[in-house]
Design an enzyme around this catalytic site. Structure first.
Site, PDB file in Angstrom:
ATOM      1  N   LYS A 256       0.810  -1.230   0.000  1.00  0.00           N
ATOM      2  CA  LYS A 256       0.000   0.000   0.000  1.00  0.00           C
ATOM      3  C   LYS A 256       0.838   1.273   0.000  1.00  0.00           C
ATOM      4  CE  LYS A 256      -3.958  -1.983  -0.256  1.00  0.00           C
ATOM      5  NZ  LYS A 256      -4.867  -1.782  -1.386  1.00  0.00           N
TER       6      LYS A 256
HETATM    7  N1  PMP Z   1      -3.566  -7.995   1.267  1.00  0.00           N
HETATM    8  C1  PMP Z   1      -3.691  -7.077   2.209  1.00  0.00           C
HETATM    9  C2  PMP Z   1      -3.166  -7.375   3.571  1.00  0.00           C
HETATM   10  C3  PMP Z   1      -4.310  -5.852   1.939  1.00  0.00           C
HETATM   11  O1  PMP Z   1      -4.435  -4.927   2.905  1.00  0.00           O
HETATM   12  C4  PMP Z   1      -4.826  -5.629   0.634  1.00  0.00           C
HETATM   13  C5  PMP Z   1      -5.514  -4.343   0.322  1.00  0.00           C
HETATM   14  N2  PMP Z   1      -6.819  -4.206   0.808  1.00  0.00           N
HETATM   15  C6  PMP Z   1      -4.686  -6.643  -0.325  1.00  0.00           C
HETATM   16  C7  PMP Z   1      -4.045  -7.804   0.020  1.00  0.00           C
HETATM   17  C8  PMP Z   1      -5.237  -6.524  -1.708  1.00  0.00           C
HETATM   18  O2  PMP Z   1      -4.564  -5.615  -2.521  1.00  0.00           O
HETATM   19  P1  PMP Z   1      -5.393  -4.719  -3.515  1.00  0.00           P
HETATM   20  O3  PMP Z   1      -6.226  -3.784  -2.695  1.00  0.00           O
HETATM   21  O4  PMP Z   1      -4.378  -4.015  -4.330  1.00  0.00           O
HETATM   22  O5  PMP Z   1      -6.277  -5.608  -4.324  1.00  0.00           O
END
Ligand code: PMP
Length: 331
Positions: A48
């Site tokens: 993130k």
């Molecule tokens: N794993 C974790 C621990 C996350 O916080 C997130 C984001 N919500 C994701 C995977 C998924 O990534 P994305 O939001 O880019 O699909």
């Protein structure tokens, strides 16, 4: 510029360029070779950092984000940590609406990072005024000189991964990648990295990971938003009970759904077999990879990249804690 060579002006210069690590043991019985893109190596310990920095830099360039501004967001924790970290370095205030499903570790971390945290119920519809989506919108409306990051519906989320994660994987694998396995939450990672990789080689398969209890897989297959799919589940950051526009469903070839229990065990197995201490969704990605292997998606020449989104420390009191595991009926 080579990362870590010479002096960095701030921690933000260390975002991205995470390592790709060959998995040695956990995928031993699966067909092909497996490589993990370990996003815990970002300074905020998750993928993130990439989107938070990209969105904030973009808002600054456009003049939307002015001195002394407040950054507002809905977050399961990781985006919040990244935003809070960036806010400190750049001098902004950070207010976060967090789901009560987020681990106490994550919530405490956000407070440590100086953010103002509002905890909202996870198991209410997205349009309920108590949901973390609606709470963030209200805070944004009420707070002058504020910017709402809106990661689920922000195209810059996809763009961040299109510009960084995708090219890094392509370069690190010297173009040999045949499959990408990635968790789908907002969908930014899988869509952005997947789009870039498919542009380099349209034969690369983009394999999504969804949670049992989420609507994404069914929506991908039928175009239908089926509320019958929605059930409470434990994995944080994976799957959704709404359809985020930050997901480009055309880029994704197929989804597999994974269970809370098997994903938790897979994360623990990852520690034991590879020494990689990663989060719950990294376990989900391993579990989905095993399921894809069972579906004969891979052969001996497959060159599979798995994205591990965050660090295990955020789940010390959850999947890495035997009492928590027993309480869920997993142990
Ligand atoms: N794993 C974790 C621990 C996350 O916080 C997130 C984001 N919500 C994701 C995977 C998924 O990534 P994305 O939001 O880019 O699909």
């Amino acid at each position: 510029m080579i990362k870590n060579k010479g002096i960095n002006n701030s921690i933000l210069e260390l975002v991205g360029e995470t390592p790709l690590i060959k998995l040695q043991r956990i995928t031993k019985n699966l067909k092909g070779s497996y490589f993990a893109k370990v996003e815990a190596f970002n300074p905020g310990h998750s993928s993130k950092d990439r989107i938070a920095l990209h969105i904030i830099n973009n808002a600054e360039k456009k003049g939307i984000l002015k001195k002394g501004a407040t950054i507002v967001e809905t977050t399961s924790g990781n985006t919040g940590f990244s935003l809070a970290m960036i806010s400190i370095v750049k001098g902004y205030k950070c207010i976060l609406a967090v789901s009560d499903k987020s681990s106490q570790d994550k919530i405490d971390l956000l407070k440590t990072m100086g953010a103002e945290v509002h905890i909202c119920p996870a198991n209410v519809p997205a349009d309920d005024p108590r949901s973390y989506y609606e709470v963030a919108k209200t805070i944004h409306k009420k707070t002058k000189n504020s910017v709402y990051i809106n990661q689920y519906f922000n195209e810059l989320n996809i763009e961040a991964h299109y510009k960084t994660t995708g090219p890094e994987i392509w370069e690190q694998t010297a173009g040999k990648i045949t499959h990408l396995v990635a968790a789908s939450g907002t969908g930014g990672t899988i869509s952005g990295a997947g789009k870039y990789l498919k542009e380099q080689n349209p034969d690369i398969k983009i394999l999504g990971v969804d949670a049992i209890g989420s609507v994404l897989k069914k929506f991908h297959e039928t175009g239908e938003f089926d509320t019958n799919e929605i059930k409470p589940y434990k994995i944080e950051g994976l799957g959704k009970t709404l359809i985020p526009t930050a997901t480009d469903f055309d880029v994704i070839d197929i989804y597999e759904k994974v269970s809370d229990k098997e994903s938790a065990f897979a994360a623990r197995e990852l520690v034991k077999k590879e020494g990689l201490f990663c989060g719950y969704t990294s376990g989900a990605v391993i579990q989905a990879t095993k399921q894809y292997n069972a579906l004969n998606m891979f052969n001996k020449n497959s060159f599979v990249v798995l994205i591990f989104p965050d660090h295990g420390s955020r789940y010390q009191n959850k999947i890495y804690n035997d009492s928590w595991m027993k309480k869920q009926g997993f142990l």
